[in-house]
Design a protein around this motif. Structure first.
Motif, short mmCIF file in Angstrom:
data_model
loop_
_atom_site.label_atom_id
_atom_site.label_comp_id
_atom_site.label_asym_id
_atom_site.label_seq_id
_atom_site.Cartn_x
_atom_site.Cartn_y
_atom_site.Cartn_z
N THR A 285 0.83 -1.21 0.00
CA THR A 285 0.00 0.00 0.00
C THR A 285 0.86 1.25 0.00
OG1 THR A 285 -1.65 -1.22 1.28
CG2 THR A 285 -1.90 1.16 1.17
N TYR A 288 2.18 1.72 -3.54
CA TYR A 288 1.11 2.17 -4.43
C TYR A 288 0.81 3.66 -4.21
CZ TYR A 288 -3.52 2.70 -6.47
OH TYR A 288 -4.59 3.14 -7.21
N GLN A 289 0.75 4.09 -2.97
CA GLN A 289 0.45 5.49 -2.69
C GLN A 289 1.56 6.41 -3.20
OE1 GLN A 289 -2.98 5.31 -2.00
NE2 GLN A 289 -2.44 7.10 -0.80
N GLN A 291 3.51 5.84 -5.78
CA GLN A 291 3.38 5.91 -7.23
C GLN A 291 2.22 6.81 -7.64
OE1 GLN A 291 3.07 1.85 -8.58
NE2 GLN A 291 5.29 1.62 -8.77
#
Length: 422
Positions: A285, A288-289, A291
């Motif tokens: 997570t 992902y954040q 990116q």
């Protein structure tokens, strides 16, 4: 040849009838309807030179023009590293022109008239960035018998903005708009916008709010030159702030949830596979954040603090995964913990205030068979020796380590949220 010449003269005459403003204004009004307004208009525009600046007085070779700016909307544009805004304004200009004075009694009591701004002198004020002149709307200049002229102009210049990205998504921008008098008017045109009443000549009452940007404040600075304090330029500073509701849900809410996910791993049994799964989800997570932030964040000279927050939070999540791996290995260790480690754990477990702080039970290490009537003392001693070699001998040490790390990282995340996010 005579027919061609006659046709050419007729064509020229027709052009002058349809476009009387082509060339110099004609004083011959025999072919025009003889209404009082047309008579007055012919009188005012007869031999009128709109290329020559209007004079407030015959004695002083200075034109005094005053403007009232009405802000309509601001369209903020982010093009990579370039930050621009389109400022849509309506400007009401007033000035005196001694060449447009008449006696109302001589023209059926007419005290005011509407004139085409293309046929009279208008202030040559423009904006510095694109050198865009004002566009005076046709038929919007009202002239009174005293020579008082009022015109409306629209403008939509594209100006450069300075972004302040450190507090993204609560960031802001400052857009700078310079307005100057053009050509020879730099020496003759007095914009008549004093520093004391500059704010009173600007209105944002009809401003149409932007969906993504909020107008906080408009600062007006008058830049004067010369001993007589004539105005050479006016500086408008538009201060904007991003509306962060959308980005708050996408990035700020996870910034508050991820610490909970990281800290929750310290309450899961080290020997359970669920602890490692939570750590893997936590790391994924964070990546992902980061990116997503890379795609959404505008480029600029400043590094937003939220990037630093997610970076530090991901380091904490990585350390938490490393701790999970080590504690899982220790929980399966069959040997005894080092003596200093066991003594420290026992000392902490025996202190009442430390038990309350670390949320651990007391240091009661009595045998589970003790007190039973059907068990002999030999069996109790054998159970004690078996417990010393039990893989769960590390349980108290691991339990206290989890609580200490939980309190440490809870403090770290509290500081990060205060410094990086809030």
């Amino acid at each position: 040849m005579g027919v061609r010449l006659l046709l050419a003269l007729c064509a020229v005459h027709a052009v002058h009838l349809v476009h009387p403003a082509v060339g110099a204004d004609s004083c011959d009004s025999k072919l025009r309807p003889r209404s009082p307004q047309n008579e007055l208009r012919d009188h005012l525009l007869c031999n009128y030179d709109f290329n020559r600046a209007a004079l407030s007085t015959y004695e002083k070779n200075v034109t005094s023009a005053s403007q009232f700016v009405v802000l309509n909307s601001i369209d903020y544009i982010e093009w990579g590293s370039r930050k621009e805004a389109i400022i849509n304004t309506l400007q009401n200009w007033t000035w005196y022109d001694v060449r447009l004075i008449w006696n109302p009694n001589s023209y059926h009591g007419i005290s005011s008239i509407w004139l085409d701004p293309q046929r009279i002198w208008t202030p040559d004020a423009m904006f510095v960035d694109l050198m865009e002149s004002l566009e005076f709307a046709g038929g919007r200049c009202r002239v009174t018998s005293a020579g008082h002229v009022t015109c409306s102009a629209t403008s939509a210049p594209r100006v450069a903005c300075e972004a302040h990205l450190a507090s993204w998504p609560h960031d802001g921008a400052t857009c700078t708009l310079y307005q100057v008098a053009g050509d020879m008017a730099l020496e003759k045109l007095d914009l008549n916008l004093d520093s004391e009443d500059a704010a009173s000549k600007f209105s944002s009452a009809g401003y149409r709010p932007n969906r993504m940007w909020k107008l906080l404040k408009v600062d007006i600075e008058v830049l004067a030159r010369g001993d007589d304090r004539r105005i050479s330029s006016v500086l408008f500073l538009f201060r904007l702030q991003r509306r962060s509701a959308l980005y708050g849900v996408i990035f700020l809410l996870p910034a508050l949830v991820l610490p909970v996910l990281t800290l929750a791993t310290y309450w899961v049994d080290p020997g359970s596979p669920a602890r490692m799964r939570i750590c893997c989800v936590d790391i994924f997570t964070h990546v992902y954040q980061l990116q997503a932030l890379g795609y959404e964040l505008p480029t600029g000279a400043e590094c937003p603090r939220i990037i630093l927050y997610y970076r530090d939070s991901m380091l904490a999540a990585g350390f938490t995964m490393l701790v999970a791996v080590v504690l899982q290995w220790l929980s399966s260790e069959a040997g005894d913990p080092p003596s200093w480690c066991a003594r420290a754990a026992s000392w902490l477990a025996d202190r009442r205030y430390m038990r309350a702080l670390l949320l651990v039970s007391g240091g009661d290490r009595s045998s589970p068979l003790e007190g039973r009537e059907d068990v002999s003392p030999g069996e109790i001693a054998a159970a004690d020796r078996s417990a010393d070699a039990n893989p769960h001998a590390w349980k108290l040490v691991i339990h206290i380590a989890d609580r200490i790390l939980f309190l440490a990282f809870a403090s770290v995340y509290s500081i990060l949220l205060l410094v990086r996010v809030l």
